[in-house]
Design a protein around this motif. Structure first.
Motif, PDB file in Angstrom:
ATOM      1  N   LYS A  91      41.804  34.928  25.026  1.00 39.06           N
ATOM      2  CA  LYS A  91      40.860  34.069  24.021  1.00 39.06           C
ATOM      3  C   LYS A  91      39.744  35.279  23.676  1.00 39.06           C
ATOM      4  CE  LYS A  91      41.429  29.721  26.009  1.00 39.06           C
ATOM      5  NZ  LYS A  91      40.847  28.463  26.730  1.00 39.06           N
ATOM      6  N   VAL A  92      38.892  34.928  22.721  1.00 38.97           N
ATOM      7  CA  VAL A  92      37.745  35.738  22.355  1.00 38.97           C
ATOM      8  C   VAL A  92      36.983  35.972  23.481  1.00 38.97           C
ATOM      9  CG1 VAL A  92      35.689  35.660  20.895  1.00 38.97           C
ATOM     10  CG2 VAL A  92      38.059  34.998  19.942  1.00 38.97           C
ATOM     11  N   GLY A  93      36.516  37.052  23.537  1.00 40.00           N
ATOM     12  CA  GLY A  93      35.600  37.538  24.716  1.00 40.00           C
ATOM     13  C   GLY A  93      35.952  39.012  25.562  1.00 40.00           C
ATOM     14  N   SER A  94      35.236  39.013  26.617  1.00 40.97           N
ATOM     15  CA  SER A  94      35.541  40.443  27.351  1.00 40.97           C
ATOM     16  C   SER A  94      36.479  39.938  28.497  1.00 40.97           C
ATOM     17  CB  SER A  94      34.230  40.748  27.988  1.00 40.97           C
ATOM     18  OG  SER A  94      34.356  41.898  28.827  1.00 40.97           O
ATOM     19  N   HIS A  95      37.392  40.846  28.746  1.00 40.68           N
ATOM     20  CA  HIS A  95      38.488  40.681  29.759  1.00 40.68           C
ATOM     21  C   HIS A  95      38.496  41.873  30.651  1.00 40.68           C
ATOM     22  CE1 HIS A  95      39.995  37.027  27.532  1.00 40.68           C
ATOM     23  NE2 HIS A  95      39.755  37.673  26.481  1.00 40.68           N
ATOM     24  N   THR A  96      38.686  41.531  31.894  1.00 37.21           N
ATOM     25  CA  THR A  96      39.035  42.548  32.897  1.00 37.21           C
ATOM     26  C   THR A  96      40.222  42.218  33.563  1.00 37.21           C
ATOM     27  OG1 THR A  96      36.759  42.826  33.709  1.00 37.21           O
ATOM     28  CG2 THR A  96      38.522  43.808  34.876  1.00 37.21           C
ATOM     29  N   ILE A  97      41.398  43.053  33.201  1.00 35.79           N
ATOM     30  CA  ILE A  97      42.626  42.927  33.538  1.00 35.79           C
ATOM     31  C   ILE A  97      42.825  43.677  34.877  1.00 35.79           C
ATOM     32  CG2 ILE A  97      45.250  43.065  33.208  1.00 35.79           C
ATOM     33  CD1 ILE A  97      43.917  40.785  31.364  1.00 35.79           C
ATOM     34  N   SER A  98      43.456  42.809  35.961  1.00 43.54           N
ATOM     35  CA  SER A  98      43.484  43.715  37.181  1.00 43.54           C
ATOM     36  C   SER A  98      45.034  43.566  37.568  1.00 43.54           C
ATOM     37  CB  SER A  98      42.726  43.283  38.312  1.00 43.54           C
ATOM     38  OG  SER A  98      42.573  41.746  38.681  1.00 43.54           O
ATOM     39  N   ALA A  99      45.617  44.459  38.334  1.00 42.40           N
ATOM     40  CA  ALA A  99      46.914  44.210  38.935  1.00 42.40           C
ATOM     41  C   ALA A  99      46.944  44.817  40.392  1.00 42.40           C
ATOM     42  CB  ALA A  99      47.743  45.076  37.963  1.00 42.40           C
ATOM     43  N   THR A 100      47.444  43.825  41.132  1.00 44.52           N
ATOM     44  CA  THR A 100      47.342  44.325  42.472  1.00 44.52           C
ATOM     45  C   THR A 100      48.663  44.386  43.274  1.00 44.52           C
ATOM     46  OG1 THR A 100      45.122  43.019  42.920  1.00 44.52           O
ATOM     47  CG2 THR A 100      46.473  43.361  44.756  1.00 44.52           C
ATOM     48  N   ALA A 101      48.847  45.632  43.698  1.00 44.44           N
ATOM     49  CA  ALA A 101      50.268  45.921  44.265  1.00 44.44           C
ATOM     50  C   ALA A 101      50.010  45.458  45.840  1.00 44.44           C
ATOM     51  CB  ALA A 101      50.729  47.190  44.123  1.00 44.44           C
ATOM     52  N   THR A 102      51.055  44.756  46.377  1.00 47.50           N
ATOM     53  CA  THR A 102      51.167  44.539  47.555  1.00 47.50           C
ATOM     54  C   THR A 102      52.681  45.051  48.458  1.00 47.50           C
ATOM     55  OG1 THR A 102      49.857  42.606  47.623  1.00 47.50           O
ATOM     56  CG2 THR A 102      51.145  42.489  49.703  1.00 47.50           C
ATOM     57  N   ASP A 103      52.320  45.627  49.454  1.00 43.79           N
ATOM     58  CA  ASP A 103      53.710  46.326  49.854  1.00 43.79           C
ATOM     59  C   ASP A 103      54.305  45.258  51.057  1.00 43.79           C
ATOM     60  OD1 ASP A 103      52.276  46.748  52.309  1.00 43.79           O
ATOM     61  OD2 ASP A 103      52.199  48.823  52.210  1.00 43.79           O
ATOM     62  N   ASN A 104      55.499  45.766  51.368  1.00 41.07           N
ATOM     63  CA  ASN A 104      55.997  45.144  52.428  1.00 41.07           C
ATOM     64  C   ASN A 104      55.524  44.657  53.852  1.00 41.07           C
ATOM     65  OD1 ASN A 104      56.730  47.795  52.660  1.00 41.07           O
ATOM     66  ND2 ASN A 104      58.172  47.105  54.116  1.00 41.07           N
ATOM     67  N   LEU A 105      54.369  45.567  53.950  1.00 41.62           N
ATOM     68  CA  LEU A 105      53.611  45.452  55.284  1.00 41.62           C
ATOM     69  C   LEU A 105      52.298  44.571  55.093  1.00 41.62           C
ATOM     70  CD1 LEU A 105      54.076  48.939  56.671  1.00 41.62           C
ATOM     71  CD2 LEU A 105      55.302  47.018  57.365  1.00 41.62           C
ATOM     72  N   GLY A 106      52.112  44.020  53.823  1.00 44.82           N
ATOM     73  CA  GLY A 106      50.837  43.415  53.439  1.00 44.82           C
ATOM     74  C   GLY A 106      49.576  44.242  53.181  1.00 44.82           C
ATOM     75  N   SER A 107      49.750  45.573  52.941  1.00 43.45           N
ATOM     76  CA  SER A 107      48.840  46.229  52.337  1.00 43.45           C
ATOM     77  C   SER A 107      48.596  46.304  50.958  1.00 43.45           C
ATOM     78  CB  SER A 107      48.843  47.627  52.886  1.00 43.45           C
ATOM     79  OG  SER A 107      48.838  47.866  54.365  1.00 43.45           O
ATOM     80  N   ASN A 108      47.446  45.878  50.197  1.00 40.56           N
ATOM     81  CA  ASN A 108      47.429  46.230  48.902  1.00 40.56           C
ATOM     82  C   ASN A 108      46.488  47.271  48.194  1.00 40.56           C
ATOM     83  OD1 ASN A 108      44.811  44.767  48.558  1.00 40.56           O
ATOM     84  ND2 ASN A 108      45.902  43.198  49.434  1.00 40.56           N
ATOM     85  N   SER A 109      46.716  47.512  46.969  1.00 38.92           N
ATOM     86  CA  SER A 109      45.710  48.017  46.190  1.00 38.92           C
ATOM     87  C   SER A 109      45.610  47.479  44.697  1.00 38.92           C
ATOM     88  CB  SER A 109      46.323  49.634  45.820  1.00 38.92           C
ATOM     89  OG  SER A 109      46.315  50.212  47.325  1.00 38.92           O
ATOM     90  N   THR A 110      44.498  47.739  44.172  1.00 43.59           N
ATOM     91  CA  THR A 110      44.318  47.179  42.735  1.00 43.59           C
ATOM     92  C   THR A 110      43.812  48.147  41.751  1.00 43.59           C
ATOM     93  OG1 THR A 110      43.586  45.170  43.999  1.00 43.59           O
ATOM     94  CG2 THR A 110      42.962  45.382  41.570  1.00 43.59           C
ATOM     95  N   SER A 111      44.175  47.936  40.595  1.00 45.20           N
ATOM     96  CA  SER A 111      43.720  48.879  39.526  1.00 45.20           C
ATOM     97  C   SER A 111      43.301  47.784  38.180  1.00 45.20           C
ATOM     98  CB  SER A 111      45.142  49.609  38.757  1.00 45.20           C
ATOM     99  OG  SER A 111      44.819  50.111  37.336  1.00 45.20           O
ATOM    100  N   SER A 112      42.485  48.240  37.457  1.00 44.10           N
ATOM    101  CA  SER A 112      41.878  47.261  36.537  1.00 44.10           C
ATOM    102  C   SER A 112      41.509  47.992  35.208  1.00 44.10           C
ATOM    103  CB  SER A 112      40.367  46.558  37.089  1.00 44.10           C
ATOM    104  OG  SER A 112      39.703  47.307  37.383  1.00 44.10           O
TER     105      SER A 112
END
Length: 120
Positions: free
Chosen positions: A66-87
């Protein structure tokens, strides 16, 4: 003792800082990997609201923001439950709507004598 490595993730599309005009469908693509295991999921969010989850590569999806400011993030989770995020952040603007003009005077097919002043 082996130290667990976090998965890596990078949003490659869209680029941050872009401006779109509403309505728009935005393609979102992330590259994710894990050096000591495997990526089990990539979760995509728009302003912290989940809009897609992918469990196999390629990690791509679309969003109709929609109209406005957007922060898109993607979080990768591995097979051991650890995760990292990019936005990335982008903006969606209102469309530039052309003005509507209507001539209300003189009336359609109205006749005038030559030299008469006509108000439009």
């Amino acid at each position: 003792m082996r130290v667990r490595q976090l998965p890596s993730i990078e949003i490659v599309s869209p680029q941050g800082g872009l401006t779109f005009v509403f309505p728009i469908e935005v393609n979102v693509e992330a590259n994710a990997s894990d050096t000591d295991g495997q990526v089990s999921s990539v979760v995509f969010k728009d302003n912290n609201v989940v809009f897609a989850t992918k469990t196999v590569a390629p990690y791509t999806t679309t969003i109709n923001p929609k109209v406005g400011s957007h922060t898109i993030s993607a979080t990768a989770t591995d097979n051991l439950g650890s995760n990292s995020t990019s936005s990335v952040t982008f903006a969606v603007l209102e469309p530039n709507v052309l003005p509507f003009v209507s001539i209300t005077s003189p009336l359609n097919n109205q006749a005038f004598t030559e030299g008469a002043n006509v108000t439009v």
